[in-house]
Design a protein around this motif. Structure first.
Motif, PDB file in Angstrom:
ATOM      1  N   TYR A  50      -7.996   0.962  -1.543  1.00  0.00           N
ATOM      2  CA  TYR A  50      -9.347   0.396  -1.572  1.00  0.00           C
ATOM      3  C   TYR A  50     -10.144   0.928  -2.758  1.00  0.00           C
ATOM      4  N   ARG A  51     -10.129   2.237  -2.972  1.00  0.00           N
ATOM      5  CA  ARG A  51     -10.922   2.812  -4.070  1.00  0.00           C
ATOM      6  C   ARG A  51     -10.423   2.386  -5.438  1.00  0.00           C
ATOM      7  N   GLN A  52      -9.137   2.083  -5.549  1.00  0.00           N
ATOM      8  CA  GLN A  52      -8.589   1.635  -6.828  1.00  0.00           C
ATOM      9  C   GLN A  52      -8.968   0.188  -7.144  1.00  0.00           C
ATOM     10  N   LEU A  53      -9.219  -0.625  -6.099  1.00  0.00           N
ATOM     11  CA  LEU A  53      -9.327  -2.062  -6.327  1.00  0.00           C
ATOM     12  C   LEU A  53     -10.667  -2.698  -5.978  1.00  0.00           C
ATOM     13  N   PHE A  54     -11.360  -2.203  -4.968  1.00  0.00           N
ATOM     14  CA  PHE A  54     -12.431  -3.024  -4.407  1.00  0.00           C
ATOM     15  C   PHE A  54     -13.856  -2.517  -4.650  1.00  0.00           C
ATOM     16  N   ASP A  55     -14.026  -1.298  -5.121  1.00  0.00           N
ATOM     17  CA  ASP A  55     -15.328  -0.843  -5.620  1.00  0.00           C
ATOM     18  C   ASP A  55     -16.477  -1.197  -4.666  1.00  0.00           C
ATOM     19  N   GLU A  56     -16.375  -0.749  -3.411  1.00  0.00           N
ATOM     20  CA  GLU A  56     -17.396  -0.922  -2.372  1.00  0.00           C
ATOM     21  C   GLU A  56     -17.524  -2.351  -1.852  1.00  0.00           C
ATOM     22  N   ARG A  57     -16.692  -3.264  -2.333  1.00  0.00           N
ATOM     23  CA  ARG A  57     -16.682  -4.615  -1.776  1.00  0.00           C
ATOM     24  C   ARG A  57     -15.880  -4.620  -0.478  1.00  0.00           C
ATOM     25  N   SER A  58     -16.198  -5.550   0.401  1.00  0.00           N
ATOM     26  CA  SER A  58     -15.430  -5.673   1.632  1.00  0.00           C
ATOM     27  C   SER A  58     -14.089  -6.345   1.325  1.00  0.00           C
ATOM     28  N   CYS A  59     -13.113  -6.091   2.166  1.00  0.00           N
ATOM     29  CA  CYS A  59     -11.807  -6.727   1.983  1.00  0.00           C
ATOM     30  C   CYS A  59     -11.073  -6.759   3.313  1.00  0.00           C
ATOM     31  N   ASN A  63      -2.333  -4.298   2.434  1.00  0.00           N
ATOM     32  CA  ASN A  63      -1.386  -4.171   3.540  1.00  0.00           C
ATOM     33  C   ASN A  63      -0.837  -2.752   3.550  1.00  0.00           C
ATOM     34  N   VAL A  64      -0.829  -2.133   4.719  1.00  0.00           N
ATOM     35  CA  VAL A  64      -0.224  -0.811   4.872  1.00  0.00           C
ATOM     36  C   VAL A  64       1.034  -0.956   5.716  1.00  0.00           C
ATOM     37  N   VAL A  65       2.114  -0.378   5.221  1.00  0.00           N
ATOM     38  CA  VAL A  65       3.405  -0.440   5.903  1.00  0.00           C
ATOM     39  C   VAL A  65       3.698   0.931   6.496  1.00  0.00           C
ATOM     40  N   ALA A  66       4.080   0.947   7.776  1.00  0.00           N
ATOM     41  CA  ALA A  66       4.541   2.174   8.415  1.00  0.00           C
ATOM     42  C   ALA A  66       5.811   1.860   9.165  1.00  0.00           C
ATOM     43  N   GLY A  67       6.918   1.882   8.444  1.00  0.00           N
ATOM     44  CA  GLY A  67       8.230   1.687   9.038  1.00  0.00           C
ATOM     45  C   GLY A  67       8.989   2.994   8.932  1.00  0.00           C
ATOM     46  N   THR A  68      10.222   2.932   8.426  1.00  0.00           N
ATOM     47  CA  THR A  68      10.944   4.177   8.175  1.00  0.00           C
ATOM     48  C   THR A  68      10.137   5.051   7.240  1.00  0.00           C
ATOM     49  N   GLY A  69       9.557   4.431   6.197  1.00  0.00           N
ATOM     50  CA  GLY A  69       8.624   5.103   5.296  1.00  0.00           C
ATOM     51  C   GLY A  69       7.243   4.499   5.421  1.00  0.00           C
ATOM     52  N   SER A  70       6.312   4.941   4.577  1.00  0.00           N
ATOM     53  CA  SER A  70       4.960   4.374   4.603  1.00  0.00           C
ATOM     54  C   SER A  70       4.459   4.177   3.179  1.00  0.00           C
ATOM     55  N   ILE A  71       3.638   3.140   2.991  1.00  0.00           N
ATOM     56  CA  ILE A  71       3.055   2.847   1.686  1.00  0.00           C
ATOM     57  C   ILE A  71       1.961   1.806   1.876  1.00  0.00           C
ATOM     58  N   GLY A  72       1.004   1.787   0.982  1.00  0.00           N
ATOM     59  CA  GLY A  72      -0.016   0.757   0.972  1.00  0.00           C
ATOM     60  C   GLY A  72       0.031  -0.011  -0.333  1.00  0.00           C
ATOM     61  N   PHE A  73      -0.217  -1.309  -0.275  1.00  0.00           N
ATOM     62  CA  PHE A  73      -0.224  -2.167  -1.469  1.00  0.00           C
ATOM     63  C   PHE A  73      -1.360  -3.155  -1.333  1.00  0.00           C
ATOM     64  N   GLY A  74      -2.076  -3.377  -2.426  1.00  0.00           N
ATOM     65  CA  GLY A  74      -3.170  -4.327  -2.383  1.00  0.00           C
ATOM     66  C   GLY A  74      -3.318  -5.113  -3.668  1.00  0.00           C
ATOM     67  N   VAL A  75      -4.019  -6.234  -3.552  1.00  0.00           N
ATOM     68  CA  VAL A  75      -4.355  -7.095  -4.688  1.00  0.00           C
ATOM     69  C   VAL A  75      -5.814  -7.492  -4.531  1.00  0.00           C
ATOM     70  N   ASN A  76      -6.591  -7.403  -5.624  1.00  0.00           N
ATOM     71  CA  ASN A  76      -7.996  -7.803  -5.523  1.00  0.00           C
ATOM     72  C   ASN A  76      -8.206  -9.207  -6.064  1.00  0.00           C
ATOM     73  N   GLU A  77      -9.470  -9.645  -6.067  1.00  0.00           N
ATOM     74  CA  GLU A  77      -9.790 -11.016  -6.478  1.00  0.00           C
ATOM     75  C   GLU A  77      -9.445 -11.281  -7.931  1.00  0.00           C
ATOM     76  N   GLU A  78      -9.413 -10.231  -8.739  1.00  0.00           N
ATOM     77  CA  GLU A  78      -9.066 -10.392 -10.156  1.00  0.00           C
ATOM     78  C   GLU A  78      -7.561 -10.360 -10.391  1.00  0.00           C
ATOM     79  N   GLY A  79      -6.795 -10.154  -9.342  1.00  0.00           N
ATOM     80  CA  GLY A  79      -5.345 -10.126  -9.477  1.00  0.00           C
ATOM     81  C   GLY A  79      -4.772  -8.755  -9.790  1.00  0.00           C
ATOM     82  N   ARG A  80      -5.610  -7.727  -9.860  1.00  0.00           N
ATOM     83  CA  ARG A  80      -5.102  -6.385 -10.103  1.00  0.00           C
ATOM     84  C   ARG A  80      -4.424  -5.855  -8.848  1.00  0.00           C
ATOM     85  N   THR A  81      -3.391  -5.053  -9.037  1.00  0.00           N
ATOM     86  CA  THR A  81      -2.642  -4.489  -7.918  1.00  0.00           C
ATOM     87  C   THR A  81      -2.733  -2.970  -7.929  1.00  0.00           C
ATOM     88  N   ALA A  82      -2.507  -2.372  -6.768  1.00  0.00           N
ATOM     89  CA  ALA A  82      -2.493  -0.912  -6.661  1.00  0.00           C
ATOM     90  C   ALA A  82      -1.676  -0.518  -5.443  1.00  0.00           C
TER      91      ALA A  82
END
Length: 330
Positions: free
Chosen positions: A257-266, A131-150
Motif C-alpha cells: 500500500y505505501r509503495q503504490l497508493f499514497d493514502e488513497r483507498s484501494c 492481493n496477499v497470498v498465504a499458502g506454503t509461503g507468503s507475499i503481497g502484490f499490487g497494481v495501482n491506477e497508473e499501472g505501477r506494481t509492487a
C-alpha cells in the motif's frame, strides 16, 4: 479462435487450466511443486511439458503428426502464462527457465511472471488493488491506477514468508515445546501435536521434525491444520498465533500500500491455503486491516484463472474476468 493456458505454480501444487476466447474452461489439471529449488530447472520444464500435453489431450486437442502439441487446431492462436514461484528472485535461473520455455513452447507464446502476480490478476480481475497470498509461503502484490506494481514479503522461506502456512507450521512446533515444558499452560495444541506426530515422549519431536519436516516445506506447512483444530478447541496459544499471522499479513498489505497508493483507498483480496482456516484467521486479519483505508473483498477468480487473464493480456486481450465468471466448464 484463440486458446489460453493458465499455470499457477506453487511450492506445494501447480494448477493448469485451458480455455477458449469465450472463457469456456476446456480442461484442468493439478500436479506437484513448480519450485526450481525443489525440482530443478529440468523438473520445471518437464512439469510444464506434461501439464500442457495432458490439458490438450483432455480437451481433444493433442498433437498431430507434426509433433507440435499446438498443431491440432488449424489457424488457432495459443497464449500462455506461467505464474512461477521465486520468479524475479534468481535472475540466472529466470533466464534459463524462460529460455527453455521459449524453445520448448515457441508457438504458444508463454510468458513467465511471479505467482503472486497471477494471484492478483485472479482475485481482483486485473483491476487496481492488492492481493496477499498465504499458502506454503507468503507475499503481497499490487497494481495501482497508473499501472505501477509492487511486492512485499516473500523474501525467503528461511528468514521470511511471515504469516504463511510454512511459518505457522514452524511456530506451531515452537508453541508445542512451550506447552510441553510449561512455559505456557498445556492446551489442545499440545495434545493434538502429540497425537498427530505419534509421540510417546515429548522429546521425540526433535528427531521427528528435523528429519521428516524440516526438509519438506509442504510437510511443515501441513502442521498449520493442527493449529486450526487447536484454536477451535479453545487453545489460547493457538488463537494468539493466528493473531500474530494476521499482524504479519497486514504488514505485507501495508508495505504494498505505501509503495503504490499514497493514502488513497484501494481494494484488497487474499488467497492461499491459510485463509481456509476461516474465522480463525479472517477475523483478526480484518481487524488489522482497519488500520489502512482499504476494503477487503472476496477473490473474483482463483490464481490459475488469473494466469489465463494475464495470458490474454500479453496476447490478443480478448479474455475478461467477466467471461471467466460467467462461463462454465465444458
Amino acid at each position: 479462435m484463440s486458446y489460453y493456458i493458465g499455470i499457477d505454480g506453487g511450492g506445494t501444487k501447480t494448477d493448469f487450466i485451458l480455455c477458449n476466447e469465450a472463457g469456456e474452461i476446456l480442461a484442468c489439471k493439478r500436479y506437484g511443486s513448480a519450485s526450481h529449488k525443489q525440482i530443478g530447472i529440468s523438473g520445471v520444464v518437464e512439469l510444464l511439458r506434461r501439464g500442457i500435453h495432458d490439458l490438450l489431450e483432455e480437451a481433444d486437442m493433442e498433437e498431430n503428426d507434426s509433433g507440435s502439441p499446438f498443431a491440432a487446431k488449424a489457424h488457432a492462436q495459443y497464449y500462455g502464462c506461467f505464474g512461477m514461484p521465486l520468479f524475479g528472485e534468481f535472475p540466472e535461473y529466470d533466464r534459463q527457465i524462460e529460455g527453455e520455455i521459449k524453445r520448448e513452447f515457441a508457438s504458444c507464446h508463454i510468458r513467465v511472471v511471479n505467482d503472486a502476480q497471477a494471484g492478483w490478476a485472479g482475485s481482483l480481475g486485473m483491476q487496481p488493488g492488492i492481493n496477499v497470498v498465504a499458502g506454503t509461503g507468503s507475499i503481497g502484490f499490487g497494481v495501482n491506477e497508473e499501472g505501477r506494481t509492487a511486492k512485499a514479503g516473500g523474501w525467503s522461506d528461511f528468514f521470511s514468508d511471515e504469516g504463511s502456512c510454512n511459518w505457522i507450521g514452524r511456530r506451531t512446533v515452537e508453541y508445542f515445546t512451550k506447552e510441553a515444558d510449561e512455559r505456557l499452560p498445556k492446551g489442545a495444541l499440545y495434545y493434538l501435536v502429540r497425537a498427530h506426530l505419534q509421540l510417546t515422549q515429548d522429546v521425540e519431536i526433535i528427531e521427528k521434525i528435523e528429519e521428516e519436516y524440516v526438509p519438506s516445506r509442504d510437510k511443515m506447512a501441513s502442521l498449520q491444520l493442527i493449529l486450526k483444530e487447536a484454536a477451535l478447541a479453545g487453545d489460547v496459544a493457538a488463537s494468539y498465533l493466528y493473531e500474530e499471522a494476521a499482524e504479519e499479513l497486514s504488514l505485507i498489505v501495508g508495505g504494498v500500500y505505501r509503495q503504490l497508493f499514497d493514502e488513497r483507498s484501494c481494494l484488497v483480496s487474499c488467497s492461499g491455503g491459510l485463509f481456509l482456516a476461516g474465522d480463525c484467521i479472517m477475523i483478526p486479519f480484518q481487524k488489522k486491516l482497519a488500520e489502512y483505508p482499504v476494503t477487503l473483498i472476496q477473490p473474483r477468480l482463483d490464481p490459475a484463472r488469473g494466469a489465463l487473464l494475464l495470458a490474454s493480456s500479453f496476447g490478443d486481450g480478448k479474455l475478461t474476468a467477466e467471461l471467466l465468471e460467467k462461463a462454465e466448464t465444458r
